[in-house]
Every structure is written in structure tokens, then in C-alpha cells.
Design a protein around this motif. Sequence first.
Motif, PDB file in Angstrom:
ATOM      1  N   MET A   1      85.510  58.213  69.575  1.00  0.00           N
ATOM      2  CA  MET A   1      84.510  59.218  69.295  1.00  0.00           C
ATOM      3  C   MET A   1      83.244  58.843  70.082  1.00  0.00           C
ATOM      4  N   ASN A   2      82.896  59.708  71.028  1.00  0.00           N
ATOM      5  CA  ASN A   2      81.711  59.469  71.841  1.00  0.00           C
ATOM      6  C   ASN A   2      80.550  60.315  71.331  1.00  0.00           C
ATOM      7  N   TYR A   3      79.396  59.671  71.247  1.00  0.00           N
ATOM      8  CA  TYR A   3      78.221  60.351  70.716  1.00  0.00           C
ATOM      9  C   TYR A   3      76.968  59.669  71.232  1.00  0.00           C
ATOM     10  N   GLN A   4      75.859  60.367  71.064  1.00  0.00           N
ATOM     11  CA  GLN A   4      74.552  59.758  71.288  1.00  0.00           C
ATOM     12  C   GLN A   4      73.548  60.442  70.373  1.00  0.00           C
ATOM     13  N   PHE A   5      72.508  59.711  70.028  1.00  0.00           N
ATOM     14  CA  PHE A   5      71.453  60.240  69.185  1.00  0.00           C
ATOM     15  C   PHE A   5      70.179  60.326  70.006  1.00  0.00           C
ATOM     16  N   VAL A   6      69.484  61.446  69.869  1.00  0.00           N
ATOM     17  CA  VAL A   6      68.222  61.669  70.571  1.00  0.00           C
ATOM     18  C   VAL A   6      67.262  62.350  69.594  1.00  0.00           C
ATOM     19  N   ARG A   7      66.041  62.515  70.023  1.00  0.00           N
ATOM     20  CA  ARG A   7      65.062  63.264  69.227  1.00  0.00           C
ATOM     21  C   ARG A   7      64.605  64.455  70.047  1.00  0.00           C
ATOM     22  N   ASP A   8      64.415  65.598  69.359  1.00  0.00           N
ATOM     23  CA  ASP A   8      63.914  66.778  70.056  1.00  0.00           C
ATOM     24  C   ASP A   8      62.407  66.649  70.260  1.00  0.00           C
ATOM     25  N   GLN A   9      61.770  67.673  70.799  1.00  0.00           N
ATOM     26  CA  GLN A   9      60.346  67.617  71.126  1.00  0.00           C
ATOM     27  C   GLN A   9      59.467  67.443  69.893  1.00  0.00           C
ATOM     28  N   GLN A  10      59.957  67.840  68.726  1.00  0.00           N
ATOM     29  CA  GLN A  10      59.201  67.675  67.486  1.00  0.00           C
ATOM     30  C   GLN A  10      59.530  66.350  66.786  1.00  0.00           C
ATOM     31  N   GLY A  11      60.407  65.560  67.382  1.00  0.00           N
ATOM     32  CA  GLY A  11      60.771  64.271  66.802  1.00  0.00           C
ATOM     33  C   GLY A  11      61.934  64.326  65.830  1.00  0.00           C
ATOM     34  N   LYS A  12      62.550  65.489  65.682  1.00  0.00           N
ATOM     35  CA  LYS A  12      63.695  65.641  64.777  1.00  0.00           C
ATOM     36  C   LYS A  12      64.925  64.958  65.376  1.00  0.00           C
ATOM     37  N   PRO A  13      65.658  64.179  64.568  1.00  0.00           N
ATOM     38  CA  PRO A  13      66.851  63.514  65.096  1.00  0.00           C
ATOM     39  C   PRO A  13      67.977  64.511  65.374  1.00  0.00           C
ATOM     40  N   ILE A  14      68.617  64.333  66.517  1.00  0.00           N
ATOM     41  CA  ILE A  14      69.710  65.190  66.969  1.00  0.00           C
ATOM     42  C   ILE A  14      70.897  64.300  67.311  1.00  0.00           C
ATOM     43  N   ALA A  15      72.075  64.707  66.862  1.00  0.00           N
ATOM     44  CA  ALA A  15      73.313  64.002  67.205  1.00  0.00           C
ATOM     45  C   ALA A  15      74.066  64.848  68.220  1.00  0.00           C
ATOM     46  N   GLN A  16      74.577  64.196  69.248  1.00  0.00           N
ATOM     47  CA  GLN A  16      75.347  64.898  70.271  1.00  0.00           C
ATOM     48  C   GLN A  16      76.715  64.239  70.366  1.00  0.00           C
ATOM     49  N   PHE A  17      77.748  64.993  69.982  1.00  0.00           N
ATOM     50  CA  PHE A  17      79.123  64.509  70.035  1.00  0.00           C
ATOM     51  C   PHE A  17      79.878  65.251  71.126  1.00  0.00           C
ATOM     52  N   ASP A  18      80.945  64.634  71.625  1.00  0.00           N
ATOM     53  CA  ASP A  18      81.765  65.240  72.666  1.00  0.00           C
ATOM     54  C   ASP A  18      82.426  66.529  72.202  1.00  0.00           C
ATOM     55  N   MET A  19      82.880  67.305  73.184  1.00  0.00           N
ATOM     56  CA  MET A  19      83.587  68.539  72.900  1.00  0.00           C
ATOM     57  C   MET A  19      84.797  68.235  72.012  1.00  0.00           C
ATOM     58  N   GLY A  20      85.027  69.083  71.055  1.00  0.00           N
ATOM     59  CA  GLY A  20      86.083  68.870  70.080  1.00  0.00           C
ATOM     60  C   GLY A  20      85.544  68.268  68.796  1.00  0.00           C
ATOM     61  N   SER A  21      84.355  67.696  68.880  1.00  0.00           N
ATOM     62  CA  SER A  21      83.705  67.098  67.708  1.00  0.00           C
ATOM     63  C   SER A  21      82.314  67.680  67.487  1.00  0.00           C
ATOM     64  N   GLU A  22      82.080  68.885  68.040  1.00  0.00           N
ATOM     65  CA  GLU A  22      80.756  69.491  67.970  1.00  0.00           C
ATOM     66  C   GLU A  22      80.259  69.674  66.542  1.00  0.00           C
ATOM     67  N   ILE A  23      81.163  69.917  65.621  1.00  0.00           N
ATOM     68  CA  ILE A  23      80.770  70.149  64.231  1.00  0.00           C
ATOM     69  C   ILE A  23      80.093  68.911  63.640  1.00  0.00           C
ATOM     70  N   PHE A  24      80.475  67.719  64.129  1.00  0.00           N
ATOM     71  CA  PHE A  24      79.791  66.501  63.696  1.00  0.00           C
ATOM     72  C   PHE A  24      78.325  66.539  64.118  1.00  0.00           C
ATOM     73  N   SER A  25      78.035  67.069  65.310  1.00  0.00           N
ATOM     74  CA  SER A  25      76.651  67.186  65.773  1.00  0.00           C
ATOM     75  C   SER A  25      75.821  67.989  64.791  1.00  0.00           C
ATOM     76  N   HIS A  26      76.362  69.121  64.379  1.00  0.00           N
ATOM     77  CA  HIS A  26      75.652  69.991  63.433  1.00  0.00           C
ATOM     78  C   HIS A  26      75.534  69.323  62.066  1.00  0.00           C
ATOM     79  N   TRP A  27      76.610  68.667  61.622  1.00  0.00           N
ATOM     80  CA  TRP A  27      76.580  68.059  60.300  1.00  0.00           C
ATOM     81  C   TRP A  27      75.513  66.963  60.229  1.00  0.00           C
ATOM     82  N   PHE A  28      75.497  66.064  61.210  1.00  0.00           N
ATOM     83  CA  PHE A  28      74.511  64.978  61.192  1.00  0.00           C
ATOM     84  C   PHE A  28      73.087  65.519  61.258  1.00  0.00           C
TER      85      PHE A  28
END
Length: 122
Positions: A1-28
Motif C-alpha cells: 500500500m503506497n501513500y503519502q501525507f501532505v497538508r493543504d494550503q490551510q494546513g489540513k492533513p491530506i492522505a494520498q493513496f495509490d489508484m485502487g485505494s482512493e477511498i482510503f484517501s477520503h476516509w483518512f
Amino acid sequence: MNYQFVRDQQGKPIAQFDMGSEIFSHWFAEELGDDQSKISSILEAIEQLQSKEIKEFVLEGNDINLSLDPYEVEVRSKILDVDAPIELPEGTELYDQESISGCGLEDFSNVLNSWQEFVAGK
């Protein structure tokens, strides 16, 4: 499972998962966010699953549900729980790759611990 965590311009944490696991991005990002008490309760449930104190753990979210058992994790959009027509037209397939995904419990535990550290700013 490949992923990375970043922050958007407002500092909100964002999770980015590979294709096929996009729902994890939204869930986190949307369902879990930086709620340390929710993160801790899920980590506690993982420990209980691994020690066989419980057989399953389900966390209902606003849009996405999380289900854990001693071996696997599933995140599933509530949209999939809407009743579909009994018969679909011939050749029609439902696209659900962005609405459901899973992984092993140990992998999920590692990602969740990383997320906890990330949102805590460690």
C-alpha cells in the motif's frame, strides 16, 4: 500500500493513496482527520482484534464505513449500500473502485500509526 501525507494550503492533513485505494484517501482526510481520540480508539480495537478479545470492529462514518477483523480492513462508501436495481441492462457494470478498498490489518495499523504522528506534527 503506497501513500503519502501532505497538508493543504490551510494546513489540513491530506492522505494520498495509490489508484485502487482512493477511498482510503477520503476516509483518512474526511472521516478521521486529526481526531486523536478516534485514532486511539481504532488503534485500541486493532490491539483487541490481534489479542482475540473481539472478532470485529465497525466504525460508521458520515460517508464511509470502516470494518476491521483480525486479518483484514475494509473501507466502504455508504453509496454502495443504496439499493441498486435488481436487474441492470445487459453489458452494464457498476464501477466501485473508488468506493471500496481493503488491506491487511497489520498494514492498516502501520498507516494509522503514521497518520497519528503526522497529524500530531511529529
